[in-house]
Design an enzyme around this catalytic site. Structure first.
Site, short mmCIF file in Angstrom:
data_model
loop_
_atom_site.label_atom_id
_atom_site.label_comp_id
_atom_site.label_asym_id
_atom_site.label_seq_id
_atom_site.Cartn_x
_atom_site.Cartn_y
_atom_site.Cartn_z
N ASP A 214 1.03 -1.11 0.02
CA ASP A 214 -0.06 -0.02 0.08
C ASP A 214 0.86 1.24 0.16
OD1 ASP A 214 -2.87 1.16 0.28
OD2 ASP A 214 -1.85 1.88 2.21
N GLU A 268 1.74 -0.19 -4.85
CA GLU A 268 0.66 0.79 -5.25
C GLU A 268 1.38 2.16 -5.47
OE1 GLU A 268 -3.53 2.89 -3.93
OE2 GLU A 268 -1.76 2.32 -2.35
#
Length: 553
Positions: A214, A268
């Site tokens: 993330d 990401e």
């Protein structure tokens, strides 16, 4: 001082393709993302859980996918639906127990698939024991685990809206690039990095096959804390990805942990430009395997982040730029949807009843024949659509609620304009529970979030045509190396409706033809070719509305 593991790295494969790519299992894989809260509820409490995934595993396996990506399943107060982690080695009670996780992992392996999980280590929850200790006193050993200042150092905004600095009861300010309940870790502290690497080993030693990381490019901060340039006010992520040590830390992570396992990593890369993408994924740099590059899912976003009209040539240009940005030492991803984006049929296709199935199958063709590891989000294989929100209380997402406060309550935006935009861009479209039957079928209780009201017509039972088409495409991709490693070429970049491109490996070429419109459009392949797969019964003559064809040349 870092504690070195001393482990030998995994031997890397050396087999290469005719066009120079090193073969890796994760390049040949198809990934299916599960958002556990919304997948299937096994115990009637209204929240999807790990046992629910086990019960519906045949649905995923039936598609033929290779990897399941499980969105956060950790213990969390859920300020941001699990992306605020309170305990990294504990399963959230709403999802089950660690035994449930172990059983899920065993079931996935038995079904011939692999599992990757989210690694959320740019920030923690403010309820994590590290932060509780960090804010307790200046002299606490965990004080330097987070980023503190005696005064507010700059004007950085949070990605979720509002300032990125919050003053604690003690008077000091802490940094949070997202919600105030998500304080950023201080990666410049080597003890933090040791803690993170230990967490990674915990899950990898269980048998997990890698991580989706993330907002991983955000981990390094410029401690001079410059103010945000005016041209980045609406998109601060383009500053937050340029910290001075991000590549040092990713290389260290690779050396210390990842090289000891045969796993895949995908970062990401929110805010990473195409030009900077090779710095993260060039295999010679030993950082990440892949990143999610956001250009394709930002084609309908203006400079202010709000929805704007887009054209097919703009979308095609993204894939060409991505292809040119990476040579054979880097590997792309292919995705148009996830838990942070609206439904692809409503976004890129046509969700009117007469065109929903055809456009869903066309988009599946694009995702599964384009260069890069494809990622499918739960419900794509059913052609799920956006819903129409009419009241702020219908939303769940923190981002949307903050936008309501900033744009409507404290800003110039009208309610009508706000809903018109959010009905295009809200993350809640993707987070509604999966409809399994015409009765809903997600839970026997009260669902944590309302299903899309069209679940009576659009559900797993009624959408088998789309589901089977996905399965056929995945089988074709697995059977044909050219659809994995083949070179990409856009044959008509300026055409307003047709997306026609080739994938070529050695002496094998596939021609893919997609009509992004309801208009019947003239088409001639220009070469001797054999139809392989189409979403119409007879793939000949002019291209019909939302028609997709695959030819082998």
């Amino acid at each position: 001082m870092l504690i070195l593991t001393g482990n030998m790295p995994m031997p890397l494969p050396t087999e290469t393709t005719p066009n120079g790519y090193v073969k890796r299992w994760w390049k040949e894989a198809v990934v299916y993302q599960v958002y556990p809260r919304s997948f299937y509820d096994s115990n009637g409490d209204g929240i999807g859980d790990l046992r629910g995934i086990i019960e519906k595993l045949d649905h995923i396996k039936g598609l033929g996918v290779d990897v399941i990506w499980l969105s956060p399943h950790f213990d969390s107060p859920n300020a941001d639906n699990g992306y605020d982690i309170r305990e990294y080695r504990k399963v959230g009670a709403e999802f089950g127990t660690m035994q449930d996780f172990d059983d899920l992992l065993t079931a996935i392996k038995a079904a011939g698939m692999r599992l990757i999980i989210d690694l959320v280590v740019n920030h923690t929850s403010d309820e994590h024991e590290w932060f509780v200790e960090s804010r307790s006193s200046y002299n606490n050993p965990k004080r330097d685990y987070y980023i503190w200042s005696e005064h507010k150092p700059n004007d950085w905004p949070s990605i979720f809206g509002g300032p990125a600095w919050t003053q604690s009861p003690g008077g000091d300010w802490y940094l949070h690039l997202f919600d105030p309940k998500q304080p950023d870790l201080n990666w410049d502290n080597p003890e933090v990095r040791v803690e993170v690497y230990d967490i990674m080993r915990f899950w990898l030693d269980k048998g997990v096959d890698g991580f989706r990381m993330d907002v991983i490019p955000f981990i390094s901060k410029d401690k001079t804390f410059p103010n945000l340039p005016e041209d980045l006010r609406a998109k601060p992520q383009y500053l937050y990805t340029t910290g001075p040590h991000v590549h040092d830390y990713l290389h260290e992570m690779n050396t210390e942990v990842l090289q000891q396992y045969d796993v895949m990593t995908v970062g990401e890369a929110f805010g990473v430009t195409l030009q900077d993408t090779p710095k993260f994924v060039d295999e010679r740099r030993q950082e990440l395997d892949m990143v999610f590059q956001f250009a394709a899912v930002e084609v309908d976003r203006g400079p202010d982040g709000r929805w704007k009209p887009w054209t097919l040539p703009q979308l095609k240009a993204v894939f060409t730029r991505q292809d040119k940005a990476l040579d054979h030492h880097g590997w792309p991803t292919m995705f148009l949807s996830n838990h942070d984006n609206p439904r692809i049929v409503s976004r890129y296709g046509d969700d009117r009843p007469e065109w929903r199935e055809k456009s869903a199958m066309l988009l599946a063709t694009l995702i599964l024949t384009m260069k890069g590891t494809p990622f499918i989000y739960q419900g794509d294989e059913l052609g799920l659509t956006n819903r129409t929100f009419t009241h702020i209380d219908q939303f769940n997402d923190l981002w949307t609620k903050n936008a309501w406060q900033d744009e409507v309550e404290n800003g110039p935006c009208s309610e009508a304009d706000f809903f018109a935009n959010q009905n295009k861009v809200s993350r809640d479209h993707a987070r509604m529970p999966m409809p399994w039957t015409a009765q809903g079928g997600f839970t026997t209780g009260q669902a944590w979030f309302a299903l899309n009201p069209n679940f009576t017509e659009i559900n797993a039972e009624s959408s088998q045509t789309i589901y089977r088409f996905y399965a056929d495409l995945i089988a074709l991709r697995h059977a044909e190396p050219a659809l994995v490693y083949g070179d990409y070429s856009d044959l008509a970049p300026a055409h307003p409706h047709l997306f026609t491109y080739t994938r070529t490996l050695g002496d094998t070429t596939f021609l893919i033809c997609l009509n992004f419109s309801v208009e019947i459009t003239a088409f001639e392949s220009g070469v001797e070719s054999e139809p392989v797969l189409s979403n119409y019964a007879s793939p000949f003559g002019p291209m019909r509305g939302w028609e997709a064809r695959i030819y082998k040349v």
